[in-house]
Design an enzyme around this catalytic site. Structure first.
Site, PDB file in Angstrom:
ATOM      1  N   GLN A 311       7.542 -28.752   4.871  1.00  0.00           N
ATOM      2  CA  GLN A 311       8.444 -29.761   4.318  1.00  0.00           C
ATOM      3  C   GLN A 311       7.657 -30.845   3.568  1.00  0.00           C
ATOM      4  O   GLN A 311       6.826 -31.526   4.158  1.00  0.00           O
ATOM      5  CB  GLN A 311       9.283 -30.417   5.406  1.00  0.00           C
ATOM      6  CG  GLN A 311      10.255 -29.472   6.085  1.00  0.00           C
ATOM      7  CD  GLN A 311       9.720 -28.956   7.399  1.00  0.00           C
ATOM      8  OE1 GLN A 311       8.579 -28.511   7.483  1.00  0.00           O
ATOM      9  NE2 GLN A 311      10.559 -28.986   8.439  1.00  0.00           N
ATOM     10  N   GLN A 333       8.882 -26.323  -0.398  1.00  0.00           N
ATOM     11  CA  GLN A 333       9.933 -26.472   0.615  1.00  0.00           C
ATOM     12  C   GLN A 333      10.459 -27.905   0.601  1.00  0.00           C
ATOM     13  O   GLN A 333       9.683 -28.858   0.634  1.00  0.00           O
ATOM     14  CB  GLN A 333       9.398 -26.122   1.999  1.00  0.00           C
ATOM     15  CG  GLN A 333      10.460 -26.184   3.093  1.00  0.00           C
ATOM     16  CD  GLN A 333       9.982 -25.611   4.423  1.00  0.00           C
ATOM     17  OE1 GLN A 333       8.959 -24.937   4.472  1.00  0.00           O
ATOM     18  NE2 GLN A 333      10.716 -25.863   5.481  1.00  0.00           N
ATOM     19  N   ASP A 334      11.791 -28.030   0.524  1.00  0.00           N
ATOM     20  CA  ASP A 334      12.459 -29.342   0.589  1.00  0.00           C
ATOM     21  C   ASP A 334      12.113 -30.248  -0.598  1.00  0.00           C
ATOM     22  O   ASP A 334      11.833 -31.440  -0.428  1.00  0.00           O
ATOM     23  CB  ASP A 334      12.114 -30.067   1.894  1.00  0.00           C
ATOM     24  CG  ASP A 334      12.721 -29.395   3.119  1.00  0.00           C
ATOM     25  OD1 ASP A 334      13.376 -28.367   2.957  1.00  0.00           O
ATOM     26  OD2 ASP A 334      12.521 -29.905   4.231  1.00  0.00           O
ATOM     27  N   ASP A 355      14.895 -23.960   1.080  1.00  0.00           N
ATOM     28  CA  ASP A 355      15.828 -25.083   1.246  1.00  0.00           C
ATOM     29  C   ASP A 355      15.521 -26.216   0.266  1.00  0.00           C
ATOM     30  O   ASP A 355      15.572 -27.398   0.618  1.00  0.00           O
ATOM     31  CB  ASP A 355      15.755 -25.645   2.678  1.00  0.00           C
ATOM     32  CG  ASP A 355      15.979 -24.595   3.743  1.00  0.00           C
ATOM     33  OD1 ASP A 355      16.622 -23.578   3.451  1.00  0.00           O
ATOM     34  OD2 ASP A 355      15.498 -24.795   4.883  1.00  0.00           O
ATOM     35  N   ARG A 423      21.706 -21.519   2.885  1.00  0.00           N
ATOM     36  CA  ARG A 423      21.945 -21.239   4.300  1.00  0.00           C
ATOM     37  C   ARG A 423      22.420 -22.529   4.975  1.00  0.00           C
ATOM     38  O   ARG A 423      22.129 -23.641   4.498  1.00  0.00           O
ATOM     39  CB  ARG A 423      20.689 -20.698   4.985  1.00  0.00           C
ATOM     40  CG  ARG A 423      19.478 -21.612   4.931  1.00  0.00           C
ATOM     41  CD  ARG A 423      18.313 -21.011   5.697  1.00  0.00           C
ATOM     42  NE  ARG A 423      17.141 -21.883   5.709  1.00  0.00           N
ATOM     43  CZ  ARG A 423      16.146 -21.800   6.591  1.00  0.00           C
ATOM     44  NH1 ARG A 423      16.207 -20.889   7.556  1.00  0.00           N
ATOM     45  NH2 ARG A 423      15.123 -22.621   6.528  1.00  0.00           N
TER      46      ARG A 423
END
Length: 516
Positions: A311, A333-334, A355, A423
């Site tokens: 993250q 990520q993120d 994500d 998701r």
């Protein structure tokens, strides 16, 4: 006993009984009637503003109590990551108090729902920080009354949502869309600024890494803005071409700030904070915008931590009625944390892996390029992870008229990695993809589980009139919460309807599409 006094006493007792009965009846219609009756029903307060106001007041009182208790916590047993999570909680509950204060003064159900939804996001994020830094055991150190506060907040959302439903059922009630059908966020002054090709000459402050401006860093310029500006009028900071290695915070006191650069990959703001090195996801952002009315144009925001650091946020926004025009967000990520409140993205480039567009805002991404990058060998790509945790929140991610394609590093090996549209991060996760080009690397199932069957019946994922070889819906998931939408369904997630009525985006001078 004086007969008049007896009559008055009986009348007061009767009013109290009726008020109590009405309160209990109202409490029984909330998601958490027991907690409602416990805080309100057993000790009702008669107020001309009615039950919703009383419920909000009780919620506000509990938020203040929570903040006071968190402030006074003993941190002697906390390690550094836990202290970081605690600091997040303190900031988030302080923000929640501000949001609830605004709610108590608001006459707009739409604003109220936005600010209550933001308070829910704050509550969730406070707890997330401890869990993601492997300090979950310390959550028990947080005051036990936080659970009660969460339920009171959920009740307030439901009460306001019901009031909105009642109002909208009346002729001319609730939301009134103007003829252009756009949200009313920005003034005519902002429209001129965004339309202008010579905005640099109109800037209040110029930032230049080479020393040719008023300041060398964006942070210095923001600090100066609080002394130089007049009230909360629009304050323009022009950031010249260059690379700015700094973590930037636009605080809640810095309202109506506009950052404008020299273009994508010309003006770059970069950082590398990340989860692996001990930062919470919330605190890892290279740039974080909290002050309402934030506008960014022609800049790149990036986090260079890389996929191995997990993250690592490039940009986090909880700025209400914020606009991002012709900007780039780069990470893995993120990448883009659409944390809370109302946000509009137009003609932006967004890069990531896992994500990488996530959060609990009411966010519309329009005419954007979404580039999926090569992840770590054991990872699968998910474009979105929306964080709606209460069914009465007005939040979600709407991807409209965009392109979702593989970036240059993924394209040669795209068959080796699965890529999904999203998701469910939270139980009522809500994401729609409308009129968007989906390249062939999108998995036929389209969407991925977070954990077994979690949220599959409570989420809302939808697709409408998408194109490209990845848009075929015959192999899509069969979840109760997945929808192949019709035009009526899709209209609910357009700029006009999802972000609220009025001319705010139009006045900002940003191109837009009101409907489908």
């Amino acid at each position: 006993m004086d007969l008049l006094f007896v009559r008055i006493l009986v009348s007061v007792s009767l009013l109290a009984f009726v008020a109590n009965a009405d309160t209990i009846s109202s409490c029984n219609q909330t998601p958490h009637p027991q907690i409602c009756n416990s805080f309100i029903g057993s000790n009702p307060r008669i107020t001309s503003k009615g039950f919703p106001y009383v419920a909000l007041t009780v919620t506000m009182n509990q938020a203040q109590l929570a903040h006071n208790l968190i402030s006074a916590m003993d941190l002697s047993s906390f390690n550094e990551p836990a202290k970081a999570a605690w600091a997040d909680c303190l900031e988030l509950f302080n923000d929640t108090i501000s949001k609830l204060n605004r709610v108590l003064l608001s006459n707009s159900w739409e604003d109220t729902q936005t600010w209550l939804s933001a308070a829910v996001a704050n509550q969730q994020t406070c707890q997330n920080g401890f869990m993601e830094l492997n300090s979950a055991s310390l959550i028990s150190s947080l005051p036990s009354m936080l659970g009660d506060f969460s339920k009171l907040l959920s009740n307030s959302l439901a009460i306001n949502n019901q009031a909105a439903f009642s109002l909208s059922s009346k002729p001319g009630g609730a939301r009134r869309l103007l003829s252009d059908g756009f949200p009313s966020w920005v003034s005519s002054v902002d429209r001129k600024l965004l339309q202008s090709t010579t905005v640099a000459s109109q800037a209040n402050i110029v930032v230049a890494a080479d020393g040719s401006g008023n300041y060398k860093t964006i942070s210095e310029a923001l600090s100066a803005s609080s002394k130089l500006r007049n009230g909360t009028s629009r304050f323009v900071i022009y950031v010249k071409k260059g690379t700015y290695k700094e973590n930037v915070g636009i605080t809640k006191f810095m309202k109506n700030i506009m950052l404008i650069g020299d273009g994508i990959d010309a003006t770059i703001v970069t950082g590398s904070k990340n989860y692996v090195d001990g930062s919470t996801t919330f605190r890892s952002a290279t740039v974080a915008a909290v002050g309402d009315g934030f506008i960014a144009k022609a800049l790149t925001f990036e986090n260079t931590a890389g996929p191995q650091k997990q993250q690592a946020v490039a940009f986090r926004s909880s700025s209400d009625q914020s606009i991002f025009y012709q900007c780039s967000f780069k990470g893995y990520q993120d990448t883009l944390y659409v944390f809370s409140q109302r946000q509009f993205y137009r003609e932006c480039d967004i890069y990531g892996t896992v994500d990488f567009i996530f959060g609990d805002a009411t966010a519309v991404l329009q005419n954007c390029n979404i580039y999926v990058r090569k992840p770590l060998n054991n990872q699968e790509n998910t474009v979105t992870a929306q964080g709606r945790s209460d069914p009465n929140e007005n939040t979600g991610i709407s991807i409209h008229n965009c392109k979702i394609t593989a970036s240059s590093d993924l394209k040669p090996v795209q068959s080796s990695f699965k890529t999904y549209l999203g998701r469910p991060w939270r139980e009522y996760s809500r994401t729609v993809v409308i009129n968007t080009y989906l390249d062939s690397f999108i998995d036929p199932a389209g969407w991925q589980e977070w954990n077994d069957i979690f949220a599959l019946s409570t989420l809302y994922y939808g697709e409408y009139m998408n194109t490209g070889s990845g848009s075929t819906t015959s192999g899509r998931v069969k979840w109760i919460g997945y929808h192949i939408m019709n035009s009526s369904d899709a209209q609910k997630f357009t700029v006009a309807n999802f972000l609220g009525g009025g001319p705010w985006i139009a006045e900002a001078g940003v191109p837009y599409t009101s409907g489908l």
